[in-house]
Structure formats: C-alpha cells, structure tokens
Design an enzyme around this catalytic site. Structure first.
Site, PDB file in Angstrom:
ATOM      1  N   LYS A  15     -19.319  12.993  32.246  1.00  0.00           N
ATOM      2  CA  LYS A  15     -19.145  13.335  30.824  1.00  0.00           C
ATOM      3  C   LYS A  15     -17.684  13.670  30.483  1.00  0.00           C
ATOM      4  O   LYS A  15     -17.160  13.196  29.477  1.00  0.00           O
ATOM      5  CB  LYS A  15     -20.041  14.537  30.451  1.00  0.00           C
ATOM      6  CG  LYS A  15     -21.519  14.295  30.693  1.00  0.00           C
ATOM      7  CD  LYS A  15     -22.336  15.520  30.367  1.00  0.00           C
ATOM      8  CE  LYS A  15     -21.970  16.734  31.175  1.00  0.00           C
ATOM      9  NZ  LYS A  15     -22.169  16.577  32.645  1.00  0.00           N
ATOM     10  N   GLU A  87     -18.111  20.404  27.273  1.00  0.00           N
ATOM     11  CA  GLU A  87     -18.923  21.576  27.657  1.00  0.00           C
ATOM     12  C   GLU A  87     -19.621  22.140  26.405  1.00  0.00           C
ATOM     13  O   GLU A  87     -19.731  23.361  26.232  1.00  0.00           O
ATOM     14  CB  GLU A  87     -18.065  22.667  28.336  1.00  0.00           C
ATOM     15  CG  GLU A  87     -17.253  22.179  29.537  1.00  0.00           C
ATOM     16  CD  GLU A  87     -18.082  21.821  30.780  1.00  0.00           C
ATOM     17  OE1 GLU A  87     -19.327  22.014  30.769  1.00  0.00           O
ATOM     18  OE2 GLU A  87     -17.494  21.304  31.759  1.00  0.00           O
TER      19      GLU A  87
END
Ligand SMILES: Nc1ncnc2c1ncn2[C@@H]1O[C@H](COP(=O)(O)OP(=O)(O)O)[C@@H](O)[C@H]1O
Ligand SMILES: Cc1cn([C@H]2C[C@H](O)[C@@H](COP(=O)(O)O)O2)c(=O)[nH]c1=O
EC number: 2.7.1.21
Length: 215
Positions: A15, A87
């Site tokens: 990611k 995040e």
C-alpha cells in the site's frame, strides 16, 4: 469529477509503495499534491515503503484538521490537485468526513491507503468510515500470502512469538517472524487466523514427534 478512493490490503501488501507510485505518477504529469501519514514505522512525518522509498509527509495527529490545512494553503495561493493519505486506518472518522468534504467542495482527488481490519479482525473506525464514504474501495492486486500459500486476508499480532487476540487496537509494528520481537505482525488466511496457526506454530507442530502407535 474529483474522487475519494480507498486502496486497501493486508499489511505488507504494497500500500505505501502504491501511495508513493501514485504521487510520482501524478507529479510527473504536473499535478500538485500533498502527502499525509500517521504513525509510520520509519518515524514521524515520513511515508515509508518496505521497498526502501520514503517521502516527507505531514503527520496526521488526532486533532489534525484536514479542511483547515487545505483551505489555508489554498487561501495562501497554493495549488492542490490531490492528497495522498497513508495509514488511513488510524485517522478519526471525522477526519475521513473532512476528506470527503474536500473532494466534494474543493474538487481535489483524495487517495487513501490503509488496512481494513485489526488483529482481532475488527474494522478500524477510520477504515469503516472510508468504506462508507469512498467513491471506490479497491483491494490491492499484489497479494500477500499466508504461510500455507493461500491469499492472506487477515492481520495477526504476535507477542513474543505467540498470536494474541486481546490488547490495544493500535500498536505500531512490522511483519517479522522472530520470537524475540515483543510485538510483531503476520498475515494469514482466515482459516489459519481462526486457528491461531502462525508460521512458527505450524513449523513446531509439524516437527513434533509422531505419537507411538498403540496395540
Ligand atoms: N526485497 C524485496 N524485493 C521485492 N519486493 C519486496 C522486497 N521487500 C518488500 N517487497 C515488496 O514490498 C511489499 C510491501 O510494501 P509496503 O508498501 O511497505 O507494504 P504495506 O504498506 O502494504 O504494508 C511486499 O509485499 C513486497 O511485494
Ligand atoms: C493489524 C494491526 C496493525 N497495526 C499497525 C501495525 C503497523 O504499524 C500498521 C500497518 O502498517 P502497514 O504499512 O500496513 O504494514 O498498523 C495496529 O496498530 N493494529 C493492528 O491490529
């Protein structure tokens, strides 16, 4: 039309790498973006990928106001075409709502990256709000794998090598197989998460001596 996009996957799925690639691709075409993260393993105000790339970022604290930050920058004459938010599972639901408002009211694209569920398989509040509000939720194509070879779908937490299902929702850490690391993570398929069968435990079980046959 600007969009709010949530790109999700287990830990170690790529990611943060994709966040940096997304920034690179947009910046390469002359678009101007801002990068945000929180509680990155590499430290404060930095977005880091396990592939070694890092980028300076704005640290998102619990009281950080996305709307104020973006409006103040625009008012000061800055150009902003997109936001990269890593995040994002750790962001507060109200901060996710502000990101949606930035997309709708200011026509700025927002790309969010984060894990969906915690070590107990429960949704993070920030991720839940993203699934509820995003124009698109996309699961990363590069699959992290369970030790058995199946696609990893869940994040397990280990304490001194043993999988745990109780504790604080937020504990920053990495995926490492080392019984000496106090808190670590391991990605597993659902079946092995349900059974708390981590790679270390599976290895220990397979090395255990066969019981003597009776009779
Ligand atoms: N030495 C390596 N060689 C190739 N790819 C690697 C290496 N180390 C890590 N990766 C890739 O990096 C991915 C983790 O990237 P990262 O962006 O840090 O993940 P996430 O942000 O989802 O936790 C791994 O799934 C793997 O594909
Ligand atoms: C499952 C789980 C994870 N975390 C933390 C551990 C890491 O610091 C991040 C995830 O980062 P990554 O770039 O996706 O690897 O989240 C946590 O605090 N609680 C959990 O339950």
């Amino acid at each position: 039309m600007a969009e709010l996009i949530f790109r999700t996957g287990t830990m170690d799925a790529g990611k943060s790498t994709l966040a940096l690639q997304t920034n690179h691709n947009h910046a390469a075409r002359g678009r101007v973006g801002l990068i945000f993260t929180t509680k990155d393993r590499a430290g404060e105000a930095v977005l880091s990928s396990r592939l070694g790339l890092t980028h300076q970022a704005v640290e998102v604290n619990p009281d950080f106001d996305f709307w104020k930050h973006v409006v103040q920058s625009l008012t000061a004459g800055a150009r902003i075409d997109y936001l990269i938010c890593d995040e994002a599972q750790f962001y507060a639901p109200a901060q996710i709502e502000d990101l949606a408002k930035i997309v709708d009211e200011l026509q700025i694209d927002v790309f969010c990256f984060g894990i969906l569920t915690d070590f107990r398989t429960k949704l993070f509040p920030g991720s839940a709000r993203l699934v509820e509000l995003a124009d698109r939720t996309e699961v990363l194509q590069v699959e992290a794998l369970c030790w058995c070879g199946k696609k990893a779908t869940h994040n397990a937490r280990t304490e001194n090598g043993a999988m745990v299902t109780e504790g604080d929702q937020v504990v920053v850490g990495d995926v490492v197989e080392d019984a000496d690391v106090r808190v670590a993570y391991e990605v597993l398929c659902r079946q092995h998460h349900r059974r708390a069968l981590t790679a270390a435990r599976a290895k220990a079980v397979s090395l255990a001596p066969e019981p003597l046959p009776f009779g």
